[in-house]
Write a protein that holds these residues in place. Sequence first.
Motif, PDB file in Angstrom:
ATOM      1  N   TYR A   1     -27.329  83.331 -15.438  1.00 55.86           N
ATOM      2  CA  TYR A   1     -27.755  81.846 -15.342  1.00 55.86           C
ATOM      3  C   TYR A   1     -27.197  81.271 -13.628  1.00 55.86           C
ATOM      4  O   TYR A   1     -27.613  80.383 -13.257  1.00 55.86           O
ATOM      5  N   ALA A   2     -26.047  81.982 -13.387  1.00 60.47           N
ATOM      6  CA  ALA A   2     -25.475  81.476 -12.158  1.00 60.47           C
ATOM      7  C   ALA A   2     -25.243  82.604 -11.130  1.00 60.47           C
ATOM      8  O   ALA A   2     -24.041  82.822 -10.478  1.00 60.47           O
ATOM      9  N   SER A   3     -26.025  83.637 -11.015  1.00 58.53           N
ATOM     10  CA  SER A   3     -25.935  84.708 -10.208  1.00 58.53           C
ATOM     11  C   SER A   3     -27.139  84.984  -9.134  1.00 58.53           C
ATOM     12  O   SER A   3     -28.342  84.840  -9.759  1.00 58.53           O
ATOM     13  N   LYS A   4     -26.717  84.996  -7.994  1.00 58.48           N
ATOM     14  CA  LYS A   4     -27.808  85.469  -6.997  1.00 58.48           C
ATOM     15  C   LYS A   4     -27.660  86.926  -6.731  1.00 58.48           C
ATOM     16  O   LYS A   4     -26.701  87.404  -6.289  1.00 58.48           O
TER      17      LYS A   4
ATOM     18  N   LYS B   1     -21.131  92.656  -8.230  1.00 59.43           N
ATOM     19  CA  LYS B   1     -22.187  92.551  -9.385  1.00 59.43           C
ATOM     20  C   LYS B   1     -22.038  93.895 -10.156  1.00 59.43           C
ATOM     21  O   LYS B   1     -21.352  94.872  -9.751  1.00 59.43           O
ATOM     22  N   ARG B   2     -22.699  93.979 -11.274  1.00 59.39           N
ATOM     23  CA  ARG B   2     -22.903  95.185 -12.122  1.00 59.39           C
ATOM     24  C   ARG B   2     -24.051  96.108 -12.052  1.00 59.39           C
ATOM     25  O   ARG B   2     -25.340  95.469 -11.851  1.00 59.39           O
ATOM     26  N   ILE B   3     -24.170  97.110 -11.874  1.00 60.60           N
ATOM     27  CA  ILE B   3     -25.387  97.920 -11.678  1.00 60.60           C
ATOM     28  C   ILE B   3     -26.083  98.113 -12.952  1.00 60.60           C
ATOM     29  O   ILE B   3     -25.655  98.495 -14.117  1.00 60.60           O
TER      30      ILE B   3
ATOM     31  N   MET C   1     -35.603  88.705 -16.031  1.00 63.51           N
ATOM     32  CA  MET C   1     -35.913  87.537 -16.108  1.00 63.51           C
ATOM     33  C   MET C   1     -36.274  86.832 -14.727  1.00 63.51           C
ATOM     34  O   MET C   1     -35.228  86.774 -13.987  1.00 63.51           O
ATOM     35  N   VAL C   2     -37.411  86.358 -14.587  1.00 61.52           N
ATOM     36  CA  VAL C   2     -37.433  85.417 -13.320  1.00 61.52           C
ATOM     37  C   VAL C   2     -37.301  84.126 -13.520  1.00 61.52           C
ATOM     38  O   VAL C   2     -37.749  83.595 -14.259  1.00 61.52           O
ATOM     39  N   ASN C   3     -36.178  83.565 -12.787  1.00 59.36           N
ATOM     40  CA  ASN C   3     -35.771  82.289 -13.049  1.00 59.36           C
ATOM     41  C   ASN C   3     -35.211  81.997 -14.489  1.00 59.36           C
ATOM     42  O   ASN C   3     -35.792  81.349 -15.132  1.00 59.36           O
ATOM     43  N   PRO C   4     -34.116  82.916 -14.951  1.00 64.83           N
ATOM     44  CA  PRO C   4     -33.664  82.589 -16.272  1.00 64.83           C
ATOM     45  C   PRO C   4     -33.397  81.111 -16.781  1.00 64.83           C
ATOM     46  O   PRO C   4     -32.761  80.438 -15.690  1.00 64.83           O
ATOM     47  N   GLY C   5     -33.771  80.625 -17.731  1.00 70.43           N
ATOM     48  CA  GLY C   5     -33.457  79.281 -18.351  1.00 70.43           C
ATOM     49  C   GLY C   5     -34.548  78.367 -17.870  1.00 70.43           C
ATOM     50  O   GLY C   5     -34.624  77.351 -18.703  1.00 70.43           O
ATOM     51  N   SER C   6     -35.328  78.501 -16.875  1.00 71.67           N
ATOM     52  CA  SER C   6     -36.346  77.509 -16.498  1.00 71.67           C
ATOM     53  C   SER C   6     -37.587  77.973 -17.169  1.00 71.67           C
ATOM     54  O   SER C   6     -38.545  77.173 -17.337  1.00 71.67           O
TER      55      SER C   6
ATOM     56  N   VAL D   1     -11.983  88.152  -5.851  1.00 74.70           N
ATOM     57  CA  VAL D   1     -13.452  87.823  -6.582  1.00 74.70           C
ATOM     58  C   VAL D   1     -13.351  86.513  -7.285  1.00 74.70           C
ATOM     59  O   VAL D   1     -12.514  86.279  -7.986  1.00 74.70           O
ATOM     60  N   TYR D   2     -14.276  85.643  -6.958  1.00 67.18           N
ATOM     61  CA  TYR D   2     -14.262  84.217  -7.352  1.00 67.18           C
ATOM     62  C   TYR D   2     -15.746  83.937  -7.534  1.00 67.18           C
ATOM     63  O   TYR D   2     -16.435  84.434  -6.924  1.00 67.18           O
ATOM     64  N   GLY D   3     -15.861  83.056  -8.429  1.00 63.08           N
ATOM     65  CA  GLY D   3     -17.253  82.481  -8.852  1.00 63.08           C
ATOM     66  C   GLY D   3     -17.675  82.699 -10.125  1.00 63.08           C
ATOM     67  O   GLY D   3     -17.380  83.210 -10.764  1.00 63.08           O
ATOM     68  N   PRO D   4     -18.773  81.837 -10.436  1.00 62.92           N
ATOM     69  CA  PRO D   4     -19.176  81.814 -11.864  1.00 62.92           C
ATOM     70  C   PRO D   4     -20.091  83.069 -12.055  1.00 62.92           C
ATOM     71  O   PRO D   4     -20.662  83.613 -13.207  1.00 62.92           O
ATOM     72  N   SER D   5     -20.513  84.264 -11.023  1.00 60.52           N
ATOM     73  CA  SER D   5     -21.671  84.848 -11.229  1.00 60.52           C
ATOM     74  C   SER D   5     -21.372  86.113 -12.460  1.00 60.52           C
ATOM     75  O   SER D   5     -21.963  86.811 -12.896  1.00 60.52           O
ATOM     76  N   MET D   6     -19.940  86.402 -12.261  1.00 67.45           N
ATOM     77  CA  MET D   6     -19.488  87.770 -13.074  1.00 67.45           C
ATOM     78  C   MET D   6     -18.787  87.237 -14.485  1.00 67.45           C
ATOM     79  O   MET D   6     -18.250  88.021 -15.095  1.00 67.45           O
ATOM     80  N   LEU D   7     -19.016  85.780 -14.992  1.00 66.72           N
ATOM     81  CA  LEU D   7     -18.524  85.244 -16.184  1.00 66.72           C
ATOM     82  C   LEU D   7     -18.940  85.933 -17.249  1.00 66.72           C
ATOM     83  O   LEU D   7     -20.463  86.226 -17.280  1.00 66.72           O
ATOM     84  N   PRO D   8     -18.334  86.406 -18.092  1.00 65.48           N
ATOM     85  CA  PRO D   8     -17.002  86.236 -18.604  1.00 65.48           C
ATOM     86  C   PRO D   8     -16.395  87.321 -18.189  1.00 65.48           C
ATOM     87  O   PRO D   8     -15.108  87.289 -18.455  1.00 65.48           O
ATOM     88  N   THR D   9     -16.732  88.369 -17.594  1.00 65.88           N
ATOM     89  CA  THR D   9     -15.690  89.545 -17.269  1.00 65.88           C
ATOM     90  C   THR D   9     -14.858  89.096 -16.295  1.00 65.88           C
ATOM     91  O   THR D   9     -13.634  89.648 -16.411  1.00 65.88           O
TER      92      THR D   9
END
Length: 166
Positions: A131-134, A91-93, A104-109, A43-51
């Motif tokens: 912020y970095a997860s689809k 992903k996490r359930i 949140m719809v489009n968090p951060g924007s 598993v790699y990529g930013p979507s599950m940071l910091p876990t």
Amino acid sequence: MWGRKARQWRVMAKEALNRTVIVAKFLSFLHITNTYICFPTLVYGPSMLPTLNMRGDVLLSERVSHRLGKVGLGDVVLVRSPENPRKTLTKRIIGVEGDRVIFMVNPGSCDVSATLVVPKGHVWVQGDNIYASKDSRHFGPVPYGLIQGKAFFRVWPPDAFGLLEQ
């Protein structure tokens, strides 16, 4: 002389057959274990940071819980992507059937939130780094049938070796 050589060939053939059977049993055991019980995954990529680490973690995932309906809130699961069946997402359930999920719809924007009730036979999944997860915010609730396994143990990197926290 020919009788002795024939016996040697028979002994060698029997030994080769025995070793072939052992290898076949071992490979069958690996296949059954990987297909129905437990399997490693990278598993790699930013979507599950910091876990999970961005550069990659090797996790052990089991294939029994989701078949018995034993996955729930907080579990990290491997899900076949509803948008691209060749991709597997980690992903996490966040919600199970009947749960009301506020997201949140489009968090951060923008600060727009939405509410949804997770339909029967589905789960709501999100990455820990929103912020970095689809995730379900983009493709909606995920059918239970797309869950491939529940991650439970981190094998790599060595400094994080152990059970995954919820």
